[in-house]
Design an enzyme around this catalytic site. Structure first.
Site, PDB file in Angstrom:
ATOM      1  N   TYR A 195      52.469  28.692  46.854  1.00 25.71           N
ATOM      2  CA  TYR A 195      52.794  27.457  47.381  1.00 25.71           C
ATOM      3  C   TYR A 195      52.761  27.091  48.810  1.00 25.71           C
ATOM      4  CZ  TYR A 195      55.323  26.654  42.946  1.00 25.71           C
ATOM      5  OH  TYR A 195      55.726  26.488  41.583  1.00 25.71           O
ATOM      6  N   HIS A 224      57.031  21.246  49.989  1.00 30.64           N
ATOM      7  CA  HIS A 224      57.478  22.327  50.856  1.00 30.64           C
ATOM      8  C   HIS A 224      57.529  22.280  52.377  1.00 30.64           C
ATOM      9  CE1 HIS A 224      55.324  23.333  46.998  1.00 30.64           C
ATOM     10  NE2 HIS A 224      56.638  23.216  46.596  1.00 30.64           N
ATOM     11  N   GLU A 285      63.414  19.789  45.745  1.00 27.18           N
ATOM     12  CA  GLU A 285      62.934  20.711  44.708  1.00 27.18           C
ATOM     13  C   GLU A 285      63.937  21.506  43.755  1.00 27.18           C
ATOM     14  OE1 GLU A 285      60.119  23.928  45.720  1.00 27.18           O
ATOM     15  OE2 GLU A 285      58.638  23.217  44.092  1.00 27.18           O
TER      16      GLU A 285
HETATM   17 ZN   LIG Z   1      57.470  21.812  43.276  1.00 25.62          ZN
END
Ligand SMILES: [Zn+2]
Length: 336
Positions: A195, A224, A285
């Site tokens: 990620y 993120h 998230e």
């Molecule tokens: Zn996500």
């Protein structure tokens, strides 16, 4: 008003994950296998049972009003199955998101996944995007910049390969979150490495290219916290300068946004110091990547509202921009 622009449906009833398992196992045994959509049955109560003690309870406890909600990111698994099962799976997951948003219309608004597959042109995902936006009221889309699952076998997002999808997103006026999925490369843990590397990788691709010259109104969210980007902002400014590119403000910051899925106060302090407020969108998230409680604070790592409230770098006006106004501008189909 507090809008979380990045939430995934990670509390699906087991029927959904069982269906996917059967789909992939059946395919491994027989390459022509296609499971029937009719195999997937669940009641509204089964959906409520898992969602209410998780996302809905956390929304209440943390004071989030609305979550922009998409299918489980690691579950997209574009590198698994076939092009055709990817289509089936995307449709099923998107229909589930619509169903949950219909059950809780004041808590969730829908964002879709695409039926991407490695080596298949992104334009093949357009019919599903149109179905979601035009027929089902979705307000955004998660685009996987690496459908190969940490092998990066397809062209960079600035390549013409992607242009038909970008054209369609501009036409529909939906932003894309550039969000990778699972990793089939054991070098890259999915949430911890793939990620964050994915986020950083797409930002550098955008510096190298001139995508927004061709698409001045295209909007991307890098999740993120933008991976390593805010922490290395000087490196990226310097690289752009060495390459003779415009400043990052001009080159990218009319089109690229970063969310606040950064799980500690010093990270958010850094981000809010170096990234212009207009480019930051509140997100957590949850329930997702990191589920535990930080023993240093006594609160969940992903309780990101605390870090926005706690940073000394923001005025009240700037906090309001991050918590809702920026998100409503970027997701222009969102009507609260
Ligand atoms: Zn996500």
């Amino acid at each position: 008003m507090i809008i979380d622009c990045h939430g995934h449906y990670t509390t699906e009833p087991a029927q959904l994950t069982d269906y996917r398992k059967a789909q992939l196992e059946g395919l491994a045994a027989d390459p022509s296998f296609l499971p029937s959509r009719a195999d997937l049955n669940m009641t509204d109560d089964e959906i409520r049972e898992r969602l209410e003690p998780a996302q809905l309870k956390l929304q209440r406890e943390r004071g989030t009003d609305l979550t922009i909600f998409s299918p489980r990111a690691v579950g997209m698994g574009h590198h698994l199955g076939t092009e055709q099962t990817s289509h089936y799976w995307a449709e099923i997951c998107n229909n589930m998101i619509r169903r949950v948003c219909d059950m809780y219309p004041t808590n969730f608004v829908p964002v879709c996944q695409l039926p991407q597959y490695p080596g298949v042109e992104p334009k093949e995902s357009i019919p599903e995007l149109e179905r979601c936006v035009n027929e089902m009221g979705f307000i955004g889309v998660n685009v996987n910049p690496d459908p190969s699952g940490a092998m990066w076998t397809d062209p960079p997002i600035t390549d013409k390969w992607w242009y038909p999808l970008w054209e369609k997103m501009v036409e529909l006026d939906v932003p894309g979150m550039l969000h990778v999925s699972g990793s089939c490369n054991p070098n890259f843990h999915h949430t911890g490495a793939h990620y964050i590397a994915g986020d950083t990788t797409v930002f550098m691709q955008l510096i190298l290219g001139d995508l927004f010259k061709d698409f001045p109104t295209l909007k991307f969210i890098i999740p993120h916290g933008g991976g390593a980007v805010p922490f290395h902002w000087g490196r990226y400014r310097g690289l752009a300068q060495d390459m003779g590119k415009p400043t990052l403000d001009e080159h990218l910051l009319n089109n690229v946004y970063f969310d606040t899925c950064v799980y500690h106060q010093p990270g958010i302090d850094c981000m809010t110091k170096v990234i212009p407020t207009k480019n930051i969108l509140f997100a957590s998230e949850m329930v997702g990547a990191v589920r535990g409680i930080d023993p240093e604070t006594g609160f969940n790592y992903d309780d990101t509202k605390r870090y926005i409230d706690g940073t000394p770098n923001l005025s009240d006006t700037e906090r309001t921009a991050i918590f809702s106004e920026n998100t409503m501008r970027v997701f222009s189909r969102l009507r609260v």
